[in-house]
Design an enzyme around this catalytic site. Sequence first.
Site, PDB file in Angstrom:
ATOM      1  N   ASP A  36      -0.817   4.863   5.314  1.00 39.27           N
ATOM      2  CA  ASP A  36      -0.107   4.709   4.051  1.00 39.27           C
ATOM      3  C   ASP A  36       0.594   5.993   3.621  1.00 39.27           C
ATOM      4  O   ASP A  36       0.361   7.070   4.180  1.00 39.27           O
ATOM      5  CB  ASP A  36      -1.080   4.260   2.952  1.00 39.27           C
ATOM      6  CG  ASP A  36      -1.453   2.787   3.077  1.00 39.27           C
ATOM      7  OD1 ASP A  36      -0.764   2.058   3.806  1.00 39.27           O
ATOM      8  OD2 ASP A  36      -2.439   2.376   2.436  1.00 39.27           O
ATOM      9  N   LYS A  58       3.999   2.632   0.808  1.00 39.13           N
ATOM     10  CA  LYS A  58       4.503   1.862  -0.332  1.00 39.13           C
ATOM     11  C   LYS A  58       4.726   2.825  -1.487  1.00 39.13           C
ATOM     12  O   LYS A  58       3.878   3.638  -1.804  1.00 39.13           O
ATOM     13  CB  LYS A  58       3.492   0.795  -0.753  1.00 39.13           C
ATOM     14  CG  LYS A  58       3.174  -0.215   0.338  1.00 39.13           C
ATOM     15  CD  LYS A  58       2.051  -1.131  -0.081  1.00 39.13           C
ATOM     16  CE  LYS A  58       1.668  -2.086   1.045  1.00 39.13           C
ATOM     17  NZ  LYS A  58       0.498  -2.905   0.708  1.00 39.13           N
ATOM     18  N   MET A 172      -2.211   5.012 -10.827  1.00 41.12           N
ATOM     19  CA  MET A 172      -0.842   4.478 -10.845  1.00 41.12           C
ATOM     20  C   MET A 172      -0.378   4.187 -12.266  1.00 41.12           C
ATOM     21  O   MET A 172       0.283   3.177 -12.530  1.00 41.12           O
ATOM     22  CB  MET A 172      -0.759   3.197  -9.990  1.00 41.12           C
ATOM     23  CG  MET A 172      -1.275   3.371  -8.569  1.00 41.12           C
ATOM     24  SD  MET A 172      -1.719   1.820  -7.742  1.00 41.12           S
ATOM     25  CE  MET A 172      -3.239   1.377  -8.636  1.00 41.12           C
TER      26      MET A 172
END
Length: 260
Positions: A36, A58, A172
């Site tokens: 990732d 991502k 996030m």
Amino acid sequence: MTKGKVYLVGAGPGDPKLITVYGMECIQQADVILYDRLVNDELLKYAKADAELIFCGKQPGKHQIIQEQIHELLIEKATNGKTVTRLKGGDPCIFGRVGEEAEVLAVNGIPYEIVPGITSGIAAPAYAGIPVTHRDYASSFAIVTGHSRAEKEQDQLNWQALAGIDTIAFYMGIGNLNYICTSLIEHGKNPHTKAAIIQWGTTQEQKTVTGTLKNIEDRALEAGITHPAIVLVGDVVGVREKIRWFQEGEGKQVVGMGRE
């Protein structure tokens, strides 16, 4: 052909030294590594020379490979007899979709293991000099997604309950910082509760800003804080002034016998 095996591995919060011994073994033995965006590239140097490296990064609003394609790759590589390491930032079980990937592997009869990692919601505050629990300030701790928005029906967070937690780590959450702070205050959290935002925690690029629920958004804006970052809410943030040890921007300790 004998099926291979998939290791769903937590790479840790950013500092490559913080990966577990078992996690490092999974990197070294893998035929294929699907990694990732938040995985430190230094870790990939320990892969076998002929290992296939597949980036699955991502970013907010931008997905290099969609989740279904990742599932397909895991199945394909393992079905071809490969040892596959699915390398995720932090801990794979914390907002890492490991449940979805493990379920797909189980349905397809592919052997797998889940290898825990150090999560950024604990590690980044530690590097910023903030213990998420403290006998005098915090006896409860929560890890929460910061994606929820008021205008989305899927915001199922119990803000009333969260307002009663001593320390809250939002993952996030930079894009929703105003909503997070406003929701906590509206549900009973003191607007003067201390808060911190830690960007690129545990790395040489680490940057920390502190304030309160009332002003942390302005301070983050002034400091130019962006993704990835942990939003930490709780009066234990105040301990930072006494025990901060990591020199931000240089990746060195302030005092003590820690990192060099």
